[in-house]
Design a protein around this motif. Structure first.
Motif, PDB file in Angstrom:
ATOM      1  N   TYR A 171      29.623  48.060  26.060  1.00 19.01           N
ATOM      2  CA  TYR A 171      29.832  47.557  24.443  1.00 19.01           C
ATOM      3  C   TYR A 171      28.640  48.386  24.192  1.00 19.01           C
ATOM      4  O   TYR A 171      27.460  48.473  24.254  1.00 19.01           O
ATOM      5  N   GLU A 172      28.774  48.909  22.840  1.00 20.63           N
ATOM      6  CA  GLU A 172      27.703  49.533  22.109  1.00 20.63           C
ATOM      7  C   GLU A 172      27.790  49.396  20.681  1.00 20.63           C
ATOM      8  O   GLU A 172      28.777  49.048  19.961  1.00 20.63           O
ATOM      9  N   GLY A 173      26.524  49.286  19.912  1.00 19.14           N
ATOM     10  CA  GLY A 173      26.306  49.101  18.369  1.00 19.14           C
ATOM     11  C   GLY A 173      25.989  50.614  17.990  1.00 19.14           C
ATOM     12  O   GLY A 173      26.028  51.524  18.577  1.00 19.14           O
ATOM     13  N   GLY A 174      26.185  50.553  16.691  1.00 24.37           N
ATOM     14  CA  GLY A 174      25.954  51.758  15.751  1.00 24.37           C
ATOM     15  C   GLY A 174      24.601  52.520  16.039  1.00 24.37           C
ATOM     16  O   GLY A 174      24.261  53.718  15.927  1.00 24.37           O
ATOM     17  N   ASP A 175      23.727  51.916  16.458  1.00 31.08           N
ATOM     18  CA  ASP A 175      22.312  52.228  16.732  1.00 31.08           C
ATOM     19  C   ASP A 175      21.976  52.392  18.135  1.00 31.08           C
ATOM     20  O   ASP A 175      21.085  53.223  18.463  1.00 31.08           O
ATOM     21  N   GLY A 176      23.183  52.647  18.856  1.00 29.17           N
ATOM     22  CA  GLY A 176      23.063  53.265  20.386  1.00 29.17           C
ATOM     23  C   GLY A 176      22.594  51.939  21.407  1.00 29.17           C
ATOM     24  O   GLY A 176      22.660  52.299  22.477  1.00 29.17           O
ATOM     25  N   ARG A 177      22.472  50.824  20.944  1.00 30.79           N
ATOM     26  CA  ARG A 177      21.946  49.700  21.705  1.00 30.79           C
ATOM     27  C   ARG A 177      23.388  49.271  22.615  1.00 30.79           C
ATOM     28  O   ARG A 177      24.274  49.441  21.937  1.00 30.79           O
ATOM     29  N   ARG A 178      23.127  49.009  23.945  1.00 32.33           N
ATOM     30  CA  ARG A 178      24.313  48.689  24.549  1.00 32.33           C
ATOM     31  C   ARG A 178      24.203  47.267  25.190  1.00 32.33           C
ATOM     32  O   ARG A 178      23.101  46.828  25.655  1.00 32.33           O
ATOM     33  N   VAL A 179      25.439  46.908  25.603  1.00 33.21           N
ATOM     34  CA  VAL A 179      25.416  45.649  26.507  1.00 33.21           C
ATOM     35  C   VAL A 179      26.526  45.953  27.614  1.00 33.21           C
ATOM     36  O   VAL A 179      27.716  46.417  27.179  1.00 33.21           O
ATOM     37  N   THR A 180      26.112  45.731  28.688  1.00 31.34           N
ATOM     38  CA  THR A 180      27.023  46.128  30.130  1.00 31.34           C
ATOM     39  C   THR A 180      27.434  44.865  30.850  1.00 31.34           C
ATOM     40  O   THR A 180      26.575  44.226  31.059  1.00 31.34           O
ATOM     41  N   VAL A 181      28.551  44.649  31.073  1.00 30.91           N
ATOM     42  CA  VAL A 181      28.989  43.647  31.962  1.00 30.91           C
ATOM     43  C   VAL A 181      29.938  44.154  33.089  1.00 30.91           C
ATOM     44  O   VAL A 181      30.744  44.953  32.966  1.00 30.91           O
ATOM     45  N   SER A 182      29.427  43.521  34.210  1.00 30.30           N
ATOM     46  CA  SER A 182      30.502  43.947  35.573  1.00 30.30           C
ATOM     47  C   SER A 182      30.553  42.928  36.314  1.00 30.30           C
ATOM     48  O   SER A 182      30.005  41.996  36.371  1.00 30.30           O
ATOM     49  N   VAL A 183      31.780  43.042  37.027  1.00 31.83           N
ATOM     50  CA  VAL A 183      32.449  42.089  38.110  1.00 31.83           C
ATOM     51  C   VAL A 183      32.752  42.666  39.318  1.00 31.83           C
ATOM     52  O   VAL A 183      33.628  43.493  39.239  1.00 31.83           O
ATOM     53  N   ASP A 184      32.401  42.334  40.419  1.00 30.80           N
ATOM     54  CA  ASP A 184      32.612  42.694  41.478  1.00 30.80           C
ATOM     55  C   ASP A 184      33.189  41.640  42.434  1.00 30.80           C
ATOM     56  O   ASP A 184      32.473  40.657  42.460  1.00 30.80           O
ATOM     57  N   GLN A 185      34.573  41.782  42.864  1.00 32.10           N
ATOM     58  CA  GLN A 185      35.086  40.909  43.755  1.00 32.10           C
ATOM     59  C   GLN A 185      35.295  41.325  45.249  1.00 32.10           C
ATOM     60  O   GLN A 185      35.600  42.317  45.285  1.00 32.10           O
ATOM     61  N   TYR A 186      35.083  40.257  46.081  1.00 29.17           N
ATOM     62  CA  TYR A 186      34.837  40.627  47.374  1.00 29.17           C
ATOM     63  C   TYR A 186      35.969  39.608  48.203  1.00 29.17           C
ATOM     64  O   TYR A 186      36.482  38.882  47.324  1.00 29.17           O
ATOM     65  N   ALA A 187      36.299  40.125  49.376  1.00 34.82           N
ATOM     66  CA  ALA A 187      37.331  39.385  50.324  1.00 34.82           C
ATOM     67  C   ALA A 187      37.001  38.052  50.393  1.00 34.82           C
ATOM     68  O   ALA A 187      38.053  37.191  50.388  1.00 34.82           O
ATOM     69  N   SER A 188      35.709  37.486  50.142  1.00 35.80           N
ATOM     70  CA  SER A 188      35.324  36.237  50.510  1.00 35.80           C
ATOM     71  C   SER A 188      33.853  35.904  49.969  1.00 35.80           C
ATOM     72  O   SER A 188      33.199  36.701  49.781  1.00 35.80           O
ATOM     73  N   PRO A 189      33.593  34.495  49.954  1.00 44.62           N
ATOM     74  CA  PRO A 189      32.347  34.449  49.443  1.00 44.62           C
ATOM     75  C   PRO A 189      31.065  34.807  50.338  1.00 44.62           C
ATOM     76  O   PRO A 189      30.107  35.172  49.877  1.00 44.62           O
ATOM     77  N   ASP A 190      31.506  34.873  51.613  1.00 42.81           N
ATOM     78  CA  ASP A 190      30.773  35.265  52.829  1.00 42.81           C
ATOM     79  C   ASP A 190      30.511  36.778  52.398  1.00 42.81           C
ATOM     80  O   ASP A 190      29.275  37.493  52.488  1.00 42.81           O
ATOM     81  N   ALA A 191      31.515  37.647  52.141  1.00 43.76           N
ATOM     82  CA  ALA A 191      31.428  39.092  51.862  1.00 43.76           C
ATOM     83  C   ALA A 191      30.478  39.211  50.773  1.00 43.76           C
ATOM     84  O   ALA A 191      29.578  40.242  50.657  1.00 43.76           O
TER      85      ALA A 191
END
Length: 203
Positions: A97-117
Motif C-alpha cells: 500500500y502506498e501514499g501520495g508521498d511515497g511512504r509504504r506499508v507492506t503486508v505479507s502472509v506465507d502459508q506452510y504445510a504444517s506448523p512445524d514447517a
C-alpha cells in the motif's frame, strides 16, 4: 496464542531477516510502481505473479484496515507472491500500500504445510539475518502469534520498521517504509501486525 518468551537474541536476529525480506519486496514493487507513475494504472492492483500459489486475498488486510492505522495510505500498488519467503511455503502473498508521498506499508502472509514447517522456515530466516546492516531491535509485540520479532533498519534517509510473527502454519510480516521509528509509528505498526495475524489465521 501466547507470545514466545524465548531468548532475546532469537527475536533480534529474526527481526533482521524479516526486514531483509521486506526491503527486497518493497524495492521490487516500488520499481514497478514508479514505471506507472502518473497513469490510471497507478490506482489499480498490479498482479506480478509468476504462477506461484497465492494465499487467498481474504487472509490479508484490506486497504480500509490499513487506513485505520495509516490514513495517508491511498491505494494498493502491487500484489504478488512473496518470492523471498523462507523455506518452501505452500502459498504466499505480499501486498503493498502506498501514499501520495511515497511512504509504504507492506503486508505479507506465507502459508506452510504444517506448523512445524512454518517454524522451521521461521528459524531458517533467523539464520540468514546477520547480513542486514543498520539494524536496531525493537521490543517484540506481546500476544502476537506464537513467536514475534521487530526492528528497524535505516539506509540513507529511508527508515523501515518491520514486524514478523509465526502463527501456526503462517508467517506474517508487516513493514512500513518512510516513517521514522517514533513511539507513535511503532505503536501503530504493532497494532497493524496484531490485526494482520488475526486476519491470516481466522479468515
Amino acid at each position: 496464542m501466547v507470545q514466545s518468551t524465548e531468548r532475546h537474541g532469537v527475536r533480534r536476529r529474526g527481526g533482521l531477516t524479516f526486514l531483509s525480506i521486506v526491503l527486497a519486496g518493497v524495492v521490487l514493487a516500488a520499481g514497478c510502481g514508479q514505471q506507472d507513475s502518473g497513469s490510471e494504472a497507478e490506482s489499480q492492483p498490479v498482479a506480478t505473479t509468476s504462477g506461484a500459489n497465492l494465499v487467498p486475498p481474504e487472509r490479508l488486510l484490506g486497504l480500509d484496515v490499513v487506513q485505520n492505522y495509516f490514513p495517508e495510505m491511498e491505494r494498493q500498488t502491487a500484489t504478488s507472491e512473496n518470492t523471498t519467503a523462507s523455506g518452501a511455503p505452500d502459498a504466499t502473498r505480499m501486498v503493498i500500500y502506498e501514499g501520495g508521498d511515497g511512504r509504504r506499508v507492506t503486508v505479507s502472509v506465507d502459508q506452510y504445510a504444517s506448523p512445524d514447517a512454518a517454524s522451521t522456515a521461521f528459524e531458517q530466516a533467523i539464520g540468514k539475518s546477520e547480513v542486514v546492516q543498520g539494524f536496531t531491535p525493537l521490543p517484540a509485540p506481546a500476544d502476537v502469534g506464537d513467536k514475534a520479532f521487530a526492528g528497524t533498519v535505516t539506509q540513507g534517509a529511508d527508515t523501515h520498521i518491520g514486524y514478523g510473527a509465526l502463527a501456526g502454519e503462517y508467517v506474517v510480516g508487516v513493514t512500513s517504509a518512510g516513517y521514522p521509528a517514533t513511539p507513535e509509528n511503532v505503536g501503530k505498526l504493532t497494532e497493524l501486525t496484531r490485526a494482520a495475524v488475526e486476519k491470516a489465521t481466522t479468515a
